[in-house]
Design an enzyme around this catalytic site. Structure first.
Site, PDB file in Angstrom:
ATOM      1  N   SER A 261       0.836  -1.202   0.000  1.00 39.96           N
ATOM      2  CA  SER A 261       0.000   0.000   0.000  1.00 39.96           C
ATOM      3  C   SER A 261       0.870   1.250   0.000  1.00 39.96           C
ATOM      4  O   SER A 261       2.076   1.190   0.233  1.00 39.96           O
ATOM      5  CB  SER A 261      -0.888   0.005   1.244  1.00 39.96           C
ATOM      6  OG  SER A 261      -0.076   0.280   2.378  1.00 39.96           O
ATOM      7  N   LYS A 262       0.202   2.362  -0.249  1.00 45.74           N
ATOM      8  CA  LYS A 262       0.878   3.659  -0.240  1.00 45.74           C
ATOM      9  C   LYS A 262       1.577   3.867   1.113  1.00 45.74           C
ATOM     10  O   LYS A 262       2.675   4.381   1.191  1.00 45.74           O
ATOM     11  CB  LYS A 262      -0.197   4.721  -0.469  1.00 45.74           C
ATOM     12  CG  LYS A 262       0.325   6.096  -0.718  1.00 45.74           C
ATOM     13  CD  LYS A 262      -0.787   7.020  -1.075  1.00 45.74           C
ATOM     14  CE  LYS A 262      -1.252   7.787   0.140  1.00 45.74           C
ATOM     15  NZ  LYS A 262      -2.247   8.821  -0.150  1.00 45.74           N
ATOM     16  N   ARG A 263       0.886   3.430   2.159  1.00 49.50           N
ATOM     17  CA  ARG A 263       1.453   3.593   3.506  1.00 49.50           C
ATOM     18  C   ARG A 263       2.746   2.785   3.707  1.00 49.50           C
ATOM     19  O   ARG A 263       3.648   3.212   4.391  1.00 49.50           O
ATOM     20  CB  ARG A 263       0.425   3.209   4.578  1.00 49.50           C
ATOM     21  CG  ARG A 263      -0.166   4.445   5.235  1.00 49.50           C
ATOM     22  CD  ARG A 263      -1.356   4.118   6.087  1.00 49.50           C
ATOM     23  NE  ARG A 263      -2.476   3.677   5.258  1.00 49.50           N
ATOM     24  CZ  ARG A 263      -3.111   2.517   5.405  1.00 49.50           C
ATOM     25  NH1 ARG A 263      -2.751   1.672   6.340  1.00 49.50           N
ATOM     26  NH2 ARG A 263      -4.122   2.194   4.614  1.00 49.50           N
TER      27      ARG A 263
END
Ligand code: GLU
Length: 506
Positions: A261-263
């Site tokens: 994910s982006k995170r």
């Protein structure tokens, strides 16, 4: 394969930056289309106005351009099935939803958002479907008369698909093989919203049909939606024209636990988006591969290897080669772990592989960014050839080549001074005098003369080469030192030696 012209589509919703998985989806669509001389279509799925983000569509277009995966038909290129933005096709979808209602495959639902919220709160695992639809406010539970009254009064309503009871929907995924779903597990998805906009489920089917899409590649996260789409193809009477589906494996976190994910990118310090994305709503900037200094060739290459290989050890492929070699039976069903070190390796390999001519505009931009304006193009090409094997990311060209354009502002004195002697000062003064007379700056000649001269002066050449390097470069890095001297030229080499001797002798 049938004899229909291959037509594939990438159908993103303009809700933000493009995750690398999104670009891999584009790439697989593109490779398949080009392999079979087909068309690659970009369709913007912007029917969910609440998720629409300003600038996201331009970002997607820029991204495809940067990658060199330009669509044959798109909102900007146009094409025979325009418009390619679903919001501009709004009027088209209602008739299909109404047809489904008439034929008993869908129904009107009048429940207000508040009523639905209440149900979700009160009923554990509430789903609008099989179990509850009879007790909710819709054209299945209400009488015909009540429904007509509600419609006449323009009561806000949606249209939902009526999932069949106890059914099983099966299809043959091009990557996964046969996949099947129990219809009882799937809720009655909304097809047309109260504002008259279709939902993704209706629009994707109608547009894939109208745009004559033959094959559709999309991320595995869309697999749960497949039974709804399949039923819609069937209910609308288009089953024979349904595209063949391929759900691409997930791109996983480096440890293999879950979707990248982006995170994860922020947490682990690497980009997950293709290019920098600035979110106008939050003011947040998400870094991208492009701005970090990845080449588009390397980016595509690393993406294709996340889930595909050609069955050999070959890892570096040009786009042309990929078009030729890509085959679906070599796409893996299992998720692919993302490894940033490996991603950088691909970039380094591509920097090595590309010619100085093709790297030049990018290197120029890197240097200009740091205040170095390149005047002599031919000189730049020679510099690039000398240093490109030492660069992993494009900004590395600054560190690796700045000294070719300006004298070192400082020296790695610790590498030189502790072992500096007066004899070395004398040697370099004498060497400068010798260089003045040199006519041949060929590295081999320079090196042998330097070594002979050292011997003549009774100093080991090995003790002089590092100081010479630091004089020319500023530090202990760079290509062969006499290659550097040749490129800098006689005058510049002399000037740097003189300047540095004064510093070291001090
Ligand atoms: N609009 C969907 C998305 O945002 C497209 C999924 C599909 O390809 O069907 O990715």
């Amino acid at each position: 394969m049938s004899d229909k012209k291959v037509r594939v589509r990438f159908a993103p919703s303009p809700t933000g930056g493009l995750h690398l998985g999104g670009v891999r989806t584009v790439l697989f669509n593109y490779l398949f289309a080009k392999k079979y001389n087909g068309d690659f279509i970009l369709r913007i799925e912007d029917t969910d106005q609440t998720r629409y983000v300003e600038g996201a569509e331009e970002y997607i277009l820029d991204c495809l351009k940067w990658c060199g995966l330009e669509p044959d038909e798109s909102p900007v290129a146009g094409g025979p099935y325009a418009p390619y933005r679903q919001s501009e096709r709004k009027s088209l979808y209602r008739e299909y939803a109404e047809k489904l209602v008439r034929e008993g495959y869908a129904y009107y639902a009048f429940d207000t958002p508040e009523e639905l919220d209440k149900n979700r709160k009160e009923i554990p695992n509430f789903q609008y479907g099989q179990a509850y639809r009879e007790s909710l406010r819709n054209s299945i539970s209400l009488s015909e008369h009540e429904v007509d009254q509600l419609l006449d009064a323009k009561t806000p309503h949606v249209i939902r698909i009526k999932m069949p009871a106890d059914g099983r929907v099966t299809f043959n995924d091009m990557i996964r093989g046969p996949v099947s779903f129990e219809t009882n597990q799937v809720d009655d998805k909304v097809l047309l919203k109260a504002d008259g906009m279709p939902t993704y489920h209706l629009a994707v089917v109608v547009d894939d049909y109208l745009m004559k899409i033959t094959h559709a590649f999309r991320g595995e996260e869309w697999l749960p939606s497949a039974p709804v789409h399949l039923l819609l193809w069937e209910y609308l009477g288009w089953k024979a024209d349904m595209p063949q589906w391929a759900h691409l494996p997930l791109i996983l976190k480096p440890d293999g636990h879950g979707k990248l994910s982006k995170r994860d990118g922020a947490r682990l310090g690497f980009p997950v988006y293709a290019m920098n994305w600035f979110d106008p709503n939050t003011g947040e900037l998400t870094p991208g591969f492009r701005e970090l200094g990845f080449l588009p060739e390397a980016f595509l290459n690393l993406l294709v290897m996340l889930g595909w290989n050609d069955g050999t050890d070959q890892e570096i492929f040009t786009l042309e080669e990929l078009i030729h070699k890509f085959s679906l039976d070599r796409v893996s069903k299992a998720g692919a772990k993302f490894d940033f070190e490996k991603a950088k390796w691909f970039n380094a390999e591509w920097i090595k592989k590309l010619s100085a001519e093709s790297l030049a505009p990018k290197v120029k931009a890197v240097l200009a960014d740091k205040g170095i304006e390149v005047a002599d193009e031919a000189y730049l090409l020679q510099v690039i050839d000398k240093v490109k094997d030492r660069c992993v990311l494009l900004p590395d060209f600054y560190h690796q080549s700045a000294y070719f354009f300006r004298q070192p502002a400082e020296y790695d004195v610790n590498a030189v001074k502790p072992k500096w002697t007066e004899a070395k000062t004398d040697f370099f003064h004498a060497y400068v005098a010798k260089l003045q007379a040199v006519t041949n700056m060929e590295p081999v000649a320079l090196e042998s003369e330097f070594k002979a001269f050292a011997e003549e002066k009774g100093i080991k050449a090995g003790e002089l080469l590092l100081p010479l390097r630091v004089m020319l470069v500023g530090g202990k890095f760079g290509p062969h030192v006499f290659d550097i001297a040749q490129l800098l030229g006689k005058e510049e080499t002399i000037s740097r030696i003189e300047k540095a001797v004064a510093v070291f002798a001090n």
